[in-house]
Design a protein around this motif. Structure first.
Motif, PDB file in Angstrom:
ATOM      1  N   ILE A  57     -11.107  -3.060   1.336  1.00  0.00           N
ATOM      2  CA  ILE A  57     -10.189  -1.919   1.231  1.00  0.00           C
ATOM      3  C   ILE A  57     -10.774  -0.862   0.314  1.00  0.00           C
ATOM      4  O   ILE A  57     -10.714   0.346   0.606  1.00  0.00           O
ATOM      5  N   ALA A  58     -11.359  -1.288  -0.801  1.00  0.00           N
ATOM      6  CA  ALA A  58     -11.956  -0.344  -1.749  1.00  0.00           C
ATOM      7  C   ALA A  58     -13.063   0.471  -1.087  1.00  0.00           C
ATOM      8  O   ALA A  58     -13.144   1.696  -1.285  1.00  0.00           O
ATOM      9  N   GLU A  59     -13.908  -0.169  -0.296  1.00  0.00           N
ATOM     10  CA  GLU A  59     -15.000   0.539   0.375  1.00  0.00           C
ATOM     11  C   GLU A  59     -14.457   1.519   1.414  1.00  0.00           C
ATOM     12  O   GLU A  59     -15.016   2.603   1.601  1.00  0.00           O
ATOM     13  N   ALA A 102      -4.976   5.127  -4.046  1.00  0.00           N
ATOM     14  CA  ALA A 102      -4.094   4.161  -3.382  1.00  0.00           C
ATOM     15  C   ALA A 102      -2.667   4.283  -3.893  1.00  0.00           C
ATOM     16  O   ALA A 102      -1.702   4.146  -3.125  1.00  0.00           O
ATOM     17  N   GLU A 103      -2.522   4.563  -5.181  1.00  0.00           N
ATOM     18  CA  GLU A 103      -1.187   4.709  -5.760  1.00  0.00           C
ATOM     19  C   GLU A 103      -0.482   5.932  -5.193  1.00  0.00           C
ATOM     20  O   GLU A 103       0.706   5.877  -4.834  1.00  0.00           O
ATOM     21  N   PHE A 104      -1.198   7.047  -5.075  1.00  0.00           N
ATOM     22  CA  PHE A 104      -0.619   8.261  -4.503  1.00  0.00           C
ATOM     23  C   PHE A 104      -0.249   8.063  -3.035  1.00  0.00           C
ATOM     24  O   PHE A 104       0.685   8.693  -2.533  1.00  0.00           O
ATOM     25  N   ALA A 105      -0.988   7.183  -2.350  1.00  0.00           N
ATOM     26  CA  ALA A 105      -0.734   6.944  -0.930  1.00  0.00           C
ATOM     27  C   ALA A 105       0.283   5.834  -0.694  1.00  0.00           C
ATOM     28  O   ALA A 105       0.469   5.394   0.443  1.00  0.00           O
ATOM     29  N   ASN A 106       0.942   5.359  -1.762  1.00  0.00           N
ATOM     30  CA  ASN A 106       1.934   4.278  -1.659  1.00  0.00           C
ATOM     31  C   ASN A 106       1.320   3.007  -1.056  1.00  0.00           C
ATOM     32  O   ASN A 106       1.974   2.274  -0.308  1.00  0.00           O
ATOM     33  N   PHE A 120      -8.122  -5.250  -3.843  1.00  0.00           N
ATOM     34  CA  PHE A 120      -8.929  -4.193  -3.235  1.00  0.00           C
ATOM     35  C   PHE A 120     -10.205  -4.737  -2.597  1.00  0.00           C
ATOM     36  O   PHE A 120     -10.880  -4.005  -1.864  1.00  0.00           O
ATOM     37  N   ASP A 121     -10.547  -5.977  -2.867  1.00  0.00           N
ATOM     38  CA  ASP A 121     -11.733  -6.589  -2.261  1.00  0.00           C
ATOM     39  C   ASP A 121     -11.417  -7.280  -0.940  1.00  0.00           C
ATOM     40  O   ASP A 121     -12.293  -7.920  -0.348  1.00  0.00           O
ATOM     41  N   THR A 122     -10.190  -7.159  -0.470  1.00  0.00           N
ATOM     42  CA  THR A 122      -9.793  -7.770   0.801  1.00  0.00           C
ATOM     43  C   THR A 122     -10.528  -7.096   1.961  1.00  0.00           C
ATOM     44  O   THR A 122     -10.532  -5.871   2.081  1.00  0.00           O
ATOM     45  N   VAL A 123     -11.152  -7.893   2.815  1.00  0.00           N
ATOM     46  CA  VAL A 123     -11.842  -7.366   4.000  1.00  0.00           C
ATOM     47  C   VAL A 123     -10.813  -7.139   5.106  1.00  0.00           C
ATOM     48  O   VAL A 123     -10.001  -8.024   5.399  1.00  0.00           O
ATOM     49  N   VAL A 124     -10.838  -5.940   5.704  1.00  0.00           N
ATOM     50  CA  VAL A 124      -9.780  -5.548   6.645  1.00  0.00           C
ATOM     51  C   VAL A 124     -10.071  -5.963   8.079  1.00  0.00           C
ATOM     52  O   VAL A 124      -9.209  -5.827   8.948  1.00  0.00           O
ATOM     53  N   GLY A 125     -11.288  -6.467   8.360  1.00  0.00           N
ATOM     54  CA  GLY A 125     -11.623  -6.858   9.725  1.00  0.00           C
ATOM     55  C   GLY A 125     -12.098  -5.677  10.545  1.00  0.00           C
ATOM     56  O   GLY A 125     -12.017  -4.519  10.117  1.00  0.00           O
ATOM     57  N   GLU A 126     -12.576  -5.964  11.738  1.00  0.00           N
ATOM     58  CA  GLU A 126     -13.096  -4.908  12.597  1.00  0.00           C
ATOM     59  C   GLU A 126     -11.993  -3.929  12.974  1.00  0.00           C
ATOM     60  O   GLU A 126     -10.939  -4.310  13.476  1.00  0.00           O
ATOM     61  N   ILE A 140      -1.496  -3.779  -1.296  1.00  0.00           N
ATOM     62  CA  ILE A 140      -2.884  -4.172  -1.605  1.00  0.00           C
ATOM     63  C   ILE A 140      -2.894  -5.256  -2.683  1.00  0.00           C
ATOM     64  O   ILE A 140      -3.617  -6.247  -2.589  1.00  0.00           O
ATOM     65  N   GLN A 141      -2.071  -5.077  -3.704  1.00  0.00           N
ATOM     66  CA  GLN A 141      -2.044  -6.039  -4.805  1.00  0.00           C
ATOM     67  C   GLN A 141      -1.427  -7.373  -4.391  1.00  0.00           C
ATOM     68  O   GLN A 141      -1.624  -8.393  -5.054  1.00  0.00           O
ATOM     69  N   ASN A 142      -0.674  -7.362  -3.285  1.00  0.00           N
ATOM     70  CA  ASN A 142      -0.102  -8.623  -2.795  1.00  0.00           C
ATOM     71  C   ASN A 142      -1.137  -9.496  -2.085  1.00  0.00           C
ATOM     72  O   ASN A 142      -0.907 -10.684  -1.871  1.00  0.00           O
ATOM     73  N   PHE A 143      -2.281  -8.886  -1.712  1.00  0.00           N
ATOM     74  CA  PHE A 143      -3.351  -9.673  -1.114  1.00  0.00           C
ATOM     75  C   PHE A 143      -4.039 -10.496  -2.199  1.00  0.00           C
ATOM     76  O   PHE A 143      -4.198 -10.024  -3.334  1.00  0.00           O
TER      77      PHE A 143
END
Length: 439
Positions: free
Chosen positions: A279-281, A302-306, A318-324, A311-314
């Motif tokens: 997500i960070a990338e 991310a905070e401004f975008a709600n 922010f290092d969660t990979v979102v997949g293709e 994200i923090q629940n993952f």
């Protein structure tokens, strides 16, 4: 050396070469064509596999697994048949070249024996001539192998050379640039006519004119196919209009550096594309130099975008990979990450192409709140259908049949009972009411 030893015998041996040369030319042309067909067929099979695997959920949802497998098998079988044909042709050609070399040696032995019998040639001369003929045969075999590989390379490389020789229609990094403080963001379409290069007979715009003052929010509505999303493509200079002028701060976009132009325009589309990384990338991708983006800047965007909450629940945050293509996230989550990406870019001009049309009411409210923050202080062009998206716009432009047929405040446009905008809004209200009653 063969001619030096025995001109008569050398002339006889060389009679074998012309037919072989003709065979080599015919073979080379056919092999080049066959190699190109093989490469194209393999590309089609790979494209089919990549597309179907990338959309495996849709394939499974419609129960088309076996159908797609059969399609892929048929394409791979065609590639196999072409490769088999190529192998047979190559085998025939190399067999012919081997036969040619052997014929040379046999011819030398036969004719040389006759010449020796008539005392026109000695045993030593025949032995030396035979040695020379043997090396000629070996060389012909080596040249045939080289020629075969060369023709195969020509066939396979033809597509690459075509791409390398193509000149880009638009310059990548040439043209006029402005300093960030000089860019105001005033947009104007002046008598624009446009049709896509692949559909020249289907005109999208016919004399379209539209002005968006700097720092204002302009909503664009209209029936499907009226060209709303095409406005975004033209502003990003993915295409040039057939006639007319598109200006930013009074300067024709064709004079501006496309690289600079796109770096100063932020886009949020209906289905934002995320890359198969963290997500960070994905958020940092919006920056001019992603490697220089700090974790604090990503967190703030991310905070401004709600987007911070989900994200923090993952587990990995922010290092969660979102997949293709972001397949592991919901539509609302992808939209908010796309908004965060646009926020980090901090563009002067913002293009929103149906950014909330695919969301439910709850997600739409959250995303719309993030969009309102994103639009603050920028020139914004909103492509939208929903009344909730456009009611806060400074002006609304209505497209129909390639032109702007209405433009003004949405309240003023609603007061016109014969106007297209009012008809569109009434249809939407009827649809929403019927959906509410159904629920």
């Amino acid at each position: 050396m063969m001619f030096y030893v025995s001109p008569a015998l050398a002339t006889l041996v060389l009679c074998i070469v012309p037919p072989f040369a003709v065979l080599a030319v015919v073979y080379g042309r056919y092999l080049r064509k066959l190699s190109r067909m093989t490469q194209d067929s393999l590309a089609e099979a790979t494209q089919l596999a990549e597309e179907r695997i990338g959309n495996i959920r849709t394939v499974r949802a419609f129960g088309k697994e076996f159908t797609e497998v059969e399609k892929y098998i048929s394409k791979i079988n065609y590639v196999f048949q072409l490769a088999k044909k190529e192998a047979l042709v190559r085998a025939g050609f190399f067999g012919a070249t081997g036969l040619c070399g052997n014929l040379i040696v046999l011819t030398v032995l036969y004719k040389g024996g006759l010449l020796m019998g008539s005392d026109q040639m000695t045993v030593g001369e025949l032995s030396s001539f035979l040695l020379y003929a043997f090396w000629v045969g070996v060389s012909i075999g080596g040249m045939s192998s080289f020629y075969s590989e060369l023709m195969k390379g020509f066939g396979a490389g033809a597509r690459l050379w075509e791409l390398l020789d193509r000149q880009p229609e638009f310059p990548l990094n040439e043209g006029f640039t402005l300093r960030p403080d000089q860019l105001k963001g005033a947009l104007e379409f002046q008598d624009v006519t446009f049709s896509y290069p692949t559909r020249k007979d289907a005109s999208i715009f016919q004399g379209l004119s539209l002005s968006v003052p700097a720092g204002s929010v302009m909503a664009v509505v209209g029936p499907s196919g009226s060209g709303k999303s095409t406005l975004v493509s033209l502003l990003l200079r993915l295409y040039d209009p057939d006639s007319g002028v598109i200006t930013i701060d009074g300067r024709d976009v064709r004079e501006l550096n496309p690289y600079w132009l796109r770096n100063n325009i932020g886009t949020v589309s209906q289905e934002p594309v995320l890359f198969s990384c963290s997500i960070a990338e994905n958020i940092a991708y919006g920056a001019l130099d992603p490697s220089q983006v700090t974790a604090e800047e990503i967190y703030r965007a991310a905070e401004f975008a709600n987007a911070n909450t989900f994200i923090q629940n993952f587990p990995k945050g922010f290092d969660t990979v979102v997949g293709e293509k972001g397949i592991l996230l919901s539509g609302g989550q992808k939209q908010r990450i796309a908004i965060a990406r646009a926020l980090l870019k901090n563009p002067k001009i913002l293009l929103l192409d149906e950014a909330t049309s695919a969301l439910d009411a709850e997600n739409e409210y959250v995303v719309q709140d993030a969009l309102d923050r994103l639009m603050d202080g920028r020139t914004v062009l909103i492509i939208a259908h929903r009344f909730s998206t456009i009611q806060n716009a400074d002006a609304v432009a209505v497209l129909d049949q390639g032109r702007v047929v209405e433009c003004g405040k949405h309240k003023q446009l609603l007061e016109n009972p014969q106007g297209l905008f009012r008809k569109l809004m009434e249809k939407q209200a009827i649809l929403q009411n019927s959906q509410t009653l159904a629920q």
